[in-house]
Design an enzyme around this catalytic site. Structure first.
Site, PDB file in Angstrom:
ATOM      1  N   ARG A 198     -61.702 -32.384 -13.423  1.00  0.00           N
ATOM      2  CA  ARG A 198     -61.378 -33.636 -14.098  1.00  0.00           C
ATOM      3  C   ARG A 198     -61.834 -33.539 -15.540  1.00  0.00           C
ATOM      4  O   ARG A 198     -62.930 -33.038 -15.835  1.00  0.00           O
ATOM      5  CB  ARG A 198     -62.064 -34.825 -13.417  1.00  0.00           C
ATOM      6  CG  ARG A 198     -61.476 -35.207 -12.063  1.00  0.00           C
ATOM      7  CD  ARG A 198     -60.086 -35.807 -12.214  1.00  0.00           C
ATOM      8  NE  ARG A 198     -59.549 -36.319 -10.963  1.00  0.00           N
ATOM      9  CZ  ARG A 198     -58.787 -35.619 -10.132  1.00  0.00           C
ATOM     10  NH1 ARG A 198     -58.492 -34.349 -10.410  1.00  0.00           N
ATOM     11  NH2 ARG A 198     -58.321 -36.179  -9.021  1.00  0.00           N
TER      12      ARG A 198
ATOM     13  N   GLU B 250     -55.388 -38.546 -20.256  1.00  0.00           N
ATOM     14  CA  GLU B 250     -54.120 -37.934 -19.874  1.00  0.00           C
ATOM     15  C   GLU B 250     -53.019 -38.993 -19.906  1.00  0.00           C
ATOM     16  O   GLU B 250     -53.198 -40.065 -19.316  1.00  0.00           O
ATOM     17  CB  GLU B 250     -54.228 -37.312 -18.474  1.00  0.00           C
ATOM     18  CG  GLU B 250     -55.212 -36.156 -18.417  1.00  0.00           C
ATOM     19  CD  GLU B 250     -55.353 -35.543 -17.030  1.00  0.00           C
ATOM     20  OE1 GLU B 250     -54.595 -35.942 -16.112  1.00  0.00           O
ATOM     21  OE2 GLU B 250     -56.227 -34.669 -16.852  1.00  0.00           O
TER      22      GLU B 250
ATOM     23  N   HIS C 244     -52.183 -31.033 -16.115  1.00  0.00           N
ATOM     24  CA  HIS C 244     -52.708 -31.384 -14.791  1.00  0.00           C
ATOM     25  C   HIS C 244     -51.706 -31.006 -13.696  1.00  0.00           C
ATOM     26  O   HIS C 244     -51.285 -31.840 -12.895  1.00  0.00           O
ATOM     27  CB  HIS C 244     -53.039 -32.871 -14.727  1.00  0.00           C
ATOM     28  CG  HIS C 244     -54.072 -33.207 -13.692  1.00  0.00           C
ATOM     29  ND1 HIS C 244     -54.909 -34.282 -13.776  1.00  0.00           N
ATOM     30  CD2 HIS C 244     -54.413 -32.580 -12.524  1.00  0.00           C
ATOM     31  CE1 HIS C 244     -55.705 -34.334 -12.730  1.00  0.00           C
ATOM     32  NE2 HIS C 244     -55.429 -33.302 -11.938  1.00  0.00           N
TER      33      HIS C 244
END
Length: 338
Positions: A240, A269, A288
């Protein structure tokens, strides 16, 4: 444990299932003799459907009414479709008696593939060569080797342990930290408690983050810890973004102390266009996608069906979070040990 009824269930899904996955779940419920309303809410309807669910499987990427849901008292089990649990482990859920299980390790093969892609790209200077290709320039420069490297893994859960296996043929030196520093895998030279991270940082050429995001890990890689890494070390974050203080990371890249960073996750993000990370020539950034693969929804549905069977047999589900505040399962409950 909550009472596990076999009637009047409302099972709400919020991951990208297809018709064959719905049929698989329905078949499992039928074999278990469970009467249930199965709702494929998706991201569009999850906020509407979640408060009346008794079982929830998914990963909501839009705001959902967790406080209202917990207060309503219907929800008894959350099966995350992600390894990271910060999307659902809000204070109300943590303090409730709702059973929670993660998808830790389910996408470990995909995460390992992507970790290797980022790491090898940095070691073999692919950003430099890609830029040269775009300019139609033929240049050479020294590169670095994965073979024989010293690698530190922060978080030896499902993803971390799969990485340790994948690195074996490269004759690397592996050091790791974990909140449950037990059952050290073959090939891992040292497995230390999480609070001993500082001890391994000066000893590694590559630091890989595979830890959950929680109150203990947020901002754990800051300027002080980056400075403990040897000059030229590489950082790969597959976990993360908020594990890393991003401004400190950029400073370490710009100063040259850090040799490069491979980032599948960022603090925000999508990464804002004004972020200084975009400007770093020694960074590889992906959006991601570490867990992406053609089989990921199949794999997730297989886990959910296996856990439905365990749940209605009054057994703890695989990846059961005995301590929800940590955000990851104890090894004895992990799917990768099943």
């Amino acid at each position: 444990m909550p009472n596990r009824s076999k009637s009047s269930e409302k099972i709400v899904l919020c991951y990208p299932v297809e018709p064959q996955h719905l049929r698989q779940i329905e078949k499992t419920l039928d074999e278990l003799g469970v009467e249930a309303e199965l709702v494929n809410a998706g991201q569009e309807r999850i906020a509407e459907e979640l408060p009346t669910a008794t079982i929830y499987c998914g990963h909501a990427k839009t705001p959902v009414p967790w406080a209202e849901t917990v207060k309503g008292g219907r929800l008894r089990w959350i099966q995350s479709s992600a390894a990271g649990m910060d999307h659902c482990l809000v204070p109300e859920v943590i303090e409730s008696d709702i059973l929670v299980s993660s998808a830790s390790g389910v996408l470990a093969n995909q995460v390992a593939d992507h970790t290797l892609a980022l790491l090898l790209g940095l070691l073999r200077s692919l950003p430099v060569f890609f830029r040269a290709q775009q300019q139609k320039e033929f240049i050479r420069r020294p590169t670095r080797d994965l073979y024989g490297a010293r690698i530190g893994i922060v978080g030896l859960g499902g993803n971390g342990r799969r990485l340790a296996e994948v690195f074996q043929p490269f004759n690397v030196r592996l050091l790791a930290t974990d909140w449950f520093p037990e059952d050290r895998p073959e090939g891992v030279e040292a497995l230390l408690a999480a609070d001993r991270l500082d001890e391994i940082l000066p000893e590694v050429d590559v630091l890989i983050l595979a830890a959950p995001l929680n109150d203990l890990t947020r901002g754990m890689i800051d300027a002080r810890r980056l400075a403990l890494l040897p000059e030229g070390a590489l950082l790969v974050n597959m976990a993360r973004g908020p594990l890393v203080v991003e401004s400190d990371l950029v400073d370490a890249l710009e100063s040259g102390h850090l040799g490069g960073a491979g980032l599948d996750v960022t603090e925000l993000e999508p990464l804002p266009v004004e972020s200084r990370l975009w400007e770093q020539p020694n960074a590889i950034i992906t959006p991601h996608v570490g867990g992406q693969s053609a089989s990921r929804i199949d794999d997730m549905t297989n886990l959910f069906c296996a856990n439905l069977s365990r749940y209605f047999a009054d057994r703890s589900p695989l990846n059961y979070l005995a301590e929800k505040r940590l955000g990851f399962p104890h090894p004895e409950h992990a799917a990768w040990r099943g």
